[in-house]
Design an enzyme around this catalytic site. Structure first.
Site, mmCIF file in Angstrom:
data_model
loop_
_atom_site.group_PDB
_atom_site.id
_atom_site.type_symbol
_atom_site.label_atom_id
_atom_site.label_comp_id
_atom_site.label_asym_id
_atom_site.label_seq_id
_atom_site.Cartn_x
_atom_site.Cartn_y
_atom_site.Cartn_z
ATOM 1 N N GLU A 182 2.510 -0.642 0.526
ATOM 2 C CA GLU A 182 2.694 0.679 1.133
ATOM 3 C C GLU A 182 1.324 1.320 1.283
ATOM 4 O OE1 GLU A 182 5.174 3.112 -1.282
ATOM 5 O OE2 GLU A 182 6.914 1.773 -1.177
ATOM 6 N N GLU B 176 7.629 4.835 -9.657
ATOM 7 C CA GLU B 176 6.680 3.791 -10.045
ATOM 8 C C GLU B 176 6.793 3.446 -11.527
ATOM 9 O OE1 GLU B 176 3.284 5.144 -6.799
ATOM 10 O OE2 GLU B 176 3.290 6.024 -8.807
#
Length: 545
Positions: free
Chosen positions: A453, A256
């Site tokens: 997600e 991320e």
């Protein structure tokens, strides 16, 4: 009946996975029937709860180009309602030795996902595995076997350029450190990794402070990442766009774009702690000092905030993050601006390289942004700030990220799509739904694609309904794709499997929630009950764990 078993051979009676031919020659493909729904539900947009009744299914596909993954540029009247669903593969899909783990079980599992209507799968291409043997020595063989398997089954694959370690975070079920030769350099120069104010080092990911410095055996970190992606692109150029439809570019811990501000390893951080700033390696400190000097505030560049508290504290326990704290002072605005801008610059550098390497390949690029929803309902949004997202009651921290990604044509992949505010502890001041709404507005404003997600492993229909609610919008800011976390033995348990099949079908049909029948009125065994009893049980015996 539309459901067919093309022979009596079961999933566990597969021949060696290396010898299969085309998808039409598989002997055990199961296709689920198209039946009238026995129950109808409606998922409204992300600001509303799931309620009764669903929109009509949109029949046909008049524009084949609209089937492409993450295609969102058509006028609203022509937007394809279909949301492709991918399933994340296990973290240890590729072994430490670089080979495909349990290929027979993988083939059985992929066949099941194909039968369920999944678009494809996602896999991490671990830096710590591929370049393990030395600088520029790449081993893609295990990934090659997997991608060939995916192709033969008619599935697609999303590949994550995972430049971080596996282990020490939520859901990490195995340990894959950075390449040994990189760890050797870190042992010689510990400032290569992120550091907190107590001097605690975090070796999950190389500090962005040295992005452009020659610190990895004659190369900069950005050059190392670029060479890695170039090697991948060259090795799999014949699959790009056809089978490999997306490259997710890792830009930080867990892949991320963020700082490792809330590490779980060794109990360093506990939910819903505010985390800590990660700006105390010598490279980050030098950058902070230079920025402060440039505006004539040398004192501001000596270190990060002294009153920002500790990992597991709450905002009101600190001078910096409390309601009227230092975060909103002139100094706080300077520091948070510098800290978040460094993160944006890091993402921009990596994505500039990725765009140059994969441009014209046919594969989409994506970048993952963390869903940090705790303390979202406070003024300072402390947990987001320590992660590098300068998002407060007075400032939108996600629009700059969306614009940076959009500049490179990169889709923003966001987590926590399955979460509801009411499921969270009140003392944590969470709002995953509010956060998702804000990110959807930011991507729409920036003209950037949005995919999603789930943040945590969930298999219940409540979580699926929340994803369905956030995946649609009448205003054109719907999800372009969804990746489900994660394929494992639990997924293939009968009730969980049924929920997944219904979810995938609903996403494919623009929100029409179709329930599969428990019995077959025409007297055959080919119905859901049979699938549960016969095939799913065999999958449980052979599926990956």
């Amino acid at each position: 009946m539309a459901l067919t078993l093309r022979s009596s051979t079961s999933f566990i009676n597969l021949k060696d996975s290396r010898s299969f031919k085309t998808s039409d020659e598989f002997s055990s493909i199961v296709t689920f029937p198209q039946m009238k729904p026995t129950c109808q539900l409606r998922a409204k947009n992300s600001t509303q709860e799931a309620q009764l009744s669903w929109p009509e299914r949109r029949e046909g596909n008049k524009n084949e180009e609209m089937e492409k993954l993450h295609e969102i540029t058509a006028p609203h009247s022509q937007i394809n309602l279909r949301v492709p669903v991918f399933v994340m593969l296990p973290l240890d899909t590729i072994s430490i030795g670089g080979s495909l783990n349990r290929p027979r079980a993988m083939l059985a599992s992929l066949m099941a996902l194909k039968s369920a209507g999944a678009e494809g799968v996602m896999v991490d291409a671990w830096w710590g595995l591929v370049e393990k043997d030395g600088p520029s020595k790449y081993n893609w063989e295990g990934y090659a076997e997997l991608i060939k398997m995916v192709e033969k089954l008619g599935l697609k694959i999303q590949v994550v350029m995972s430049f971080h370690q596996c282990g020490g975070n939520v859901g990490d079920s195995c340990s894959i450190p950075l390449p040994p030769w990189v760890l050797e350099e870190i042992s010689k120069n510990p400032d290569l990794v992120y550091t907190d104010k107590s001097g605690r080092r975090n070796s999950e990911y190389i500090s962005l402070g040295c992005d452009s410095l020659v610190v990895l055996r004659g190369r900069t970190p950005i050059q190392v990442y670029s060479d890695y992606m170039r090697s991948f692109g060259g090795r799999f150029k014949d699959y790009m766009g056809r089978v490999i439809v997306e490259i997710q570019v890792g830009m930080g811990p867990c892949g991320e774009l963020r700082y490792p501000s809330y590490p779980e390893s060794n109990g360093t951080w506990r939910f819903p702690g505010i985390g800590e700033f990660q700006c105390y390696d010598k490279y980050m400190r030098a950058s902070l000092a230079a920025s402060a000097e440039a505006i004539g505030k040398n004192d501001w560049g000596r270190e990060g905030p002294h009153d920002a508290g500790q990992y597991s504290q709450f905002p009101e326990d600190t001078g910096f993050f409390r309601r009227d704290g230092t975060w909103d002072s002139e100094y706080g605005q300077f520091f948070l601006g510098w800290y978040s801008e460094k993160l944006l610059e890091h993402g921009d550098k990596i994505l500039t390289a990725a765009d140059g390497i994969f441009q014209g390949s046919g594969a989409k690029l994506s970048g993952k942004v963390a869903g940090i929803h705790w303390h979202y309902n406070t003024r300072s949004h402390a947990a987001e700030l320590t992660a590098g997202y300068y998002n407060t009651r007075h400032r939108d921290g996600y629009l700059p990220i969306a614009r940076m990604l959009g500049k490179h044509g990169v889709v923003l992949n966001f987590t926590c799509m399955e979460m509801k505010d009411g499921e969270q502890p009140k003392e944590a001041n969470c709002s995953p739904q509010g956060l998702v709404r804000q990110v959807k507005v930011a991507t729409k404003t920036a003209g950037t694609g949005l995919a999603g997600e789930n943040a945590l492993e969930r298999y219940d229909m409540g979580a699926y309904l929340q994803v369905l609610a956030t995946s649609r919008s009448d205003s054109g800011d719907a999800l372009a794709a969804f990746t489900f976390l994660r394929m494992n033995k639990q997924l293939f348990e009968a009730d969980n499997w049924r929920n997944l099949v219904e979810f995938v079908k609903s996403m494919a049909e623009g929100g029409q929630m179709t329930r599969l029948p428990d019995s077959d009125r025409i007297g055959t065994d080919l119905y859901v009950g049979f699938i549960k009893q016969k095939i799913v049980q065999k999958l449980i015996e052979t599926a990956l764990v």
